[in-house]
Write a protein that holds these residues in place. Structure first.
Motif, PDB file in Angstrom:
ATOM      1  N   ARG B  47       0.879  -1.351  -0.037  1.00 13.35           N
ATOM      2  CA  ARG B  47      -0.056   0.182  -0.243  1.00 13.35           C
ATOM      3  C   ARG B  47       0.967   1.195   0.102  1.00 13.35           C
ATOM      4  O   ARG B  47       1.718   1.269   0.860  1.00 13.35           O
ATOM      5  CB  ARG B  47      -0.724  -0.074   1.216  1.00 13.35           C
ATOM      6  N   GLU B  49       0.956   4.940   0.523  1.00 17.93           N
ATOM      7  CA  GLU B  49       0.241   5.897   1.214  1.00 17.93           C
ATOM      8  C   GLU B  49       0.725   7.459   0.703  1.00 17.93           C
ATOM      9  O   GLU B  49       2.018   7.555   1.078  1.00 17.93           O
ATOM     10  CB  GLU B  49       0.261   5.906   2.698  1.00 17.93           C
ATOM     11  N   ARG B 116      -6.983   2.415  -6.460  1.00 16.62           N
ATOM     12  CA  ARG B 116      -6.897   3.779  -5.783  1.00 16.62           C
ATOM     13  C   ARG B 116      -7.932   3.786  -4.912  1.00 16.62           C
ATOM     14  O   ARG B 116      -8.907   3.942  -5.185  1.00 16.62           O
ATOM     15  CB  ARG B 116      -6.585   4.835  -6.617  1.00 16.62           C
ATOM     16  N   ILE B 120      -4.472   6.489  -1.192  1.00 16.14           N
ATOM     17  CA  ILE B 120      -4.013   5.233  -0.850  1.00 16.14           C
ATOM     18  C   ILE B 120      -3.956   4.308  -2.086  1.00 16.14           C
ATOM     19  O   ILE B 120      -4.868   4.235  -2.954  1.00 16.14           O
ATOM     20  CB  ILE B 120      -4.742   4.212   0.059  1.00 16.14           C
ATOM     21  N   LYS B 122      -3.170   0.748  -4.122  1.00 15.96           N
ATOM     22  CA  LYS B 122      -2.925  -0.713  -3.833  1.00 15.96           C
ATOM     23  C   LYS B 122      -2.120  -1.331  -4.857  1.00 15.96           C
ATOM     24  O   LYS B 122      -2.403  -1.134  -6.221  1.00 15.96           O
ATOM     25  CB  LYS B 122      -4.224  -1.302  -3.609  1.00 15.96           C
TER      26      LYS B 122
END
Lengths: 164, 164
Positions: B47, B49, B116, B120, B122
């Motif tokens: 992930r 961020e 998304r 965030i 992925k």
């Protein structure tokens, strides 16, 4: 959200995110706006000068026909998170574009390595302007760097049709 | 050799080569040595961020199936200009390898963008360890980033046969 441990690690790191260039790029593109939008279309030759103290690290690089050149957009000042590009009139998120104006002004081009002479690399297809600080060179390895089944989002079909 | 103008430009720039991360990478790889040598072989999900203040810049990123993730090798300390890799027992020039221990410890992986959610992302195929500071995200565009007719130097035929 980063947890406390992450934040504390990150704050710690923030002090150390300082870079010293390992070389300088000599190119025929003398100013911002003179570099091609996409270096790969250009037949111009640039010379990457790796400072002599790093020359040993270039051993075997000549075996690769392509290298990833990582550099500092030294003429970039500030950025906007929504930007227009030469390819259309629509505002796109900065990170969905290759704009040089970024929070971390790091540029990246896959260039063709023509020849090496000691600490000098002669390359084609590099779109950096003259005097650009060099940060890193990595070998381009198709198995690592090429990706099939690709959607190119808003750029689909637009490259090659840029509007000046 | 850089001429005087180059040198003076470069010295000027050296003061400004400071980076602040734009986010942090949360990954299942908890420590150096736990990350795969090549992320593209991994099915693990990470992930990314992106800090909320930069979220606007992610607009349209979900249209791209691959993104270039640029990060800081925050666990890297020092470097050698000649290095051995998991692929053979021969010393190679650092810049002809993808070693994380580099003068400018900048890492780069082409990862698969799965989804998304707000700030965030992925992704699959990212080989950064947990807590890695994120420097930049660029869309991966085959026409720009893929290069045909490639010689892979000393790495030819070795990937996939790494020695642990």
């Amino acid at each position: 959200m980063p947890n406390e441990q992450d934040l504390s690690n990150l704050m710690e790191e923030q002090h150390s995110l300082e870079l010293l260039p390992i070389g300088i790029i000599h190119s025929p593109f003398r100013a911002t706006g003179k570099a091609p939008y996409q270096g790969h279309k250009s037949e111009e030759i640039s010379r990457i000068e790796v400072f002599k103290e790093f020359q040993e690290g270039l051993k075997d690089i000549e075996g690769f026909s392509r290298i990833i050149v990582i550099f500092w957009f030294h003429k970039s000042q500030g950025y906007h998170l929504s930007v227009k590009t030469p390819w259309d009139d629509i505002l796109h998120g900065l990170f969905a574009t290759r704009s040089p104006h970024r929070p971390c002004p790091i540029g990246l081009t896959v260039a063709e390595l023509i020849a090496r002479e000691k600490n000098i690399l002669k390359v084609k297809g590099l779109d950096a302007i003259d005097g650009t600080p060099l940060l890193d060179i990595k070998p381009y390895v198709p198995l690592i760097d090429e990706r099939s089944v690709v959607k190119s989002g808003w750029l689909e079909g637009k490259l090659g049709a840029e509007r000046r």
